[in-house]
Design an enzyme around this catalytic site. Sequence first.
Site, mmCIF file in Angstrom:
data_model
loop_
_atom_site.group_PDB
_atom_site.id
_atom_site.type_symbol
_atom_site.label_atom_id
_atom_site.label_comp_id
_atom_site.label_asym_id
_atom_site.label_seq_id
_atom_site.Cartn_x
_atom_site.Cartn_y
_atom_site.Cartn_z
ATOM 1 N N GLY A 261 -3.075 -37.815 7.218
ATOM 2 C CA GLY A 261 -2.565 -38.080 6.747
ATOM 3 C C GLY A 261 -2.557 -39.498 7.384
ATOM 4 O O GLY A 261 -1.040 -40.082 7.820
ATOM 5 N N TYR B 229 10.887 -27.135 1.276
ATOM 6 C CA TYR B 229 10.712 -28.052 2.365
ATOM 7 C C TYR B 229 11.050 -26.987 3.297
ATOM 8 O O TYR B 229 10.375 -27.093 4.377
ATOM 9 C CB TYR B 229 11.435 -29.265 2.669
ATOM 10 C CG TYR B 229 10.657 -30.174 3.594
ATOM 11 C CD1 TYR B 229 9.650 -30.888 3.346
ATOM 12 C CD2 TYR B 229 12.187 -30.141 4.709
ATOM 13 C CE1 TYR B 229 9.615 -31.521 4.426
ATOM 14 C CE2 TYR B 229 11.165 -30.847 5.537
ATOM 15 C CZ TYR B 229 10.044 -31.451 5.901
ATOM 16 O OH TYR B 229 10.037 -31.605 7.233
ATOM 17 N N SER B 230 12.467 -26.271 3.183
ATOM 18 C CA SER B 230 11.994 -25.205 4.883
ATOM 19 C C SER B 230 11.910 -24.502 4.536
ATOM 20 O O SER B 230 11.473 -24.192 5.387
ATOM 21 C CB SER B 230 14.352 -25.329 4.760
ATOM 22 O OG SER B 230 14.672 -25.996 4.616
ATOM 23 N N ASN C 154 -0.871 -33.911 10.249
ATOM 24 C CA ASN C 154 0.367 -34.905 9.761
ATOM 25 C C ASN C 154 0.545 -33.933 8.451
ATOM 26 O O ASN C 154 1.496 -34.997 8.460
ATOM 27 C CB ASN C 154 -0.480 -36.668 11.026
ATOM 28 C CG ASN C 154 0.923 -36.627 9.998
ATOM 29 O OD1 ASN C 154 1.607 -37.352 10.706
ATOM 30 N ND2 ASN C 154 0.349 -38.216 9.435
ATOM 31 N N ASP D 244 -6.260 -35.007 -2.018
ATOM 32 C CA ASP D 244 -5.967 -34.238 -1.818
ATOM 33 C C ASP D 244 -5.320 -32.698 -2.025
ATOM 34 O O ASP D 244 -6.024 -31.617 -1.999
ATOM 35 C CB ASP D 244 -5.356 -33.928 -3.962
ATOM 36 C CG ASP D 244 -3.876 -33.489 -4.183
ATOM 37 O OD1 ASP D 244 -3.100 -33.220 -3.537
ATOM 38 O OD2 ASP D 244 -3.777 -33.120 -5.213
ATOM 39 N N SER E 275 8.617 -23.824 3.535
ATOM 40 C CA SER E 275 7.069 -24.323 3.505
ATOM 41 C C SER E 275 6.931 -24.717 5.371
ATOM 42 O O SER E 275 6.315 -24.735 6.179
ATOM 43 C CB SER E 275 6.314 -25.567 3.264
ATOM 44 O OG SER E 275 7.423 -26.843 3.471
ATOM 45 N N LYS E 276 8.315 -25.422 6.152
ATOM 46 C CA LYS E 276 7.913 -25.728 7.901
ATOM 47 C C LYS E 276 8.141 -24.290 8.963
ATOM 48 O O LYS E 276 7.526 -24.427 9.361
ATOM 49 C CB LYS E 276 8.709 -26.892 7.699
ATOM 50 C CG LYS E 276 9.008 -28.290 7.301
ATOM 51 C CD LYS E 276 7.286 -28.695 7.997
ATOM 52 C CE LYS E 276 7.588 -30.236 7.326
ATOM 53 N NZ LYS E 276 5.732 -30.496 7.958
#
Length: 241
Positions: A8, A151-152, A86, A59, A154-155
């Site tokens: 990224g 999202y949470s 990143n 990707d 995954s993080k």
Amino acid sequence: MGTAFITGAGVRVGSAVARALGRAGYDLALHANRSAGSLESLADELRALGRDVTLYSADLSDPEAVDALGAKVAGAHPALDVVVHNAGLYERVDFAAITRARYRKMLGVNVDAPFFLTQALLPSLRAGKDPVVVHLTDIGGERAVNHYAHYSVSKAGLVMLTRALAVELAPHVRVNAISPGVVAFPEHFDEAARQAELQRVPMGREGSVEDVARTVLFLAREAPYLTGQIIALDGGRSAQL
């Protein structure tokens, strides 16, 4: 100085990290997907400094593309000193609207790609000098954030991956994470949303992508005994209840 691989790297935090490492003397292997055009101009800028720069496009939500990227980077760079994961996917979606495909894509980019890229690059890391892997996470990995369930999750996975690999890859490879706060607002945030976020920051101001880049440099060059840590670079936000 050595070689660094950054995912990224075309825009925002990734490009700032690439510039900082390039100015510090690192040759660079840079990845982008949708920002591949920006990566070309960044590469020209870094080559003008005398750096060797190799570009990659993939990707990271596609497992086959991740495997191919890992093989290409490992083959071209038999020794790596810094790996910065990143690239990330970020979106606001109500829990009831999160489809299985959306969930899998989120975890694919934010957890699976760092996991399997590090696995593919492990021989190159072990050939590096005091190598370090750096993950980019955020407060959502340790505290629930409304409307960001996938999202949470995954993080949170990336936070645990940091700690697990720090244990498993020691003593030669260090693994840490940086958890930035407000350093680059999402493009869809209007001024009211931005001010609301800043009110939660004890320092009362926005950070910068250069703050993240300097922290990556610190981890790469100044912290040989630091591993398994999540560095909260957030102006004190995570210190609050």
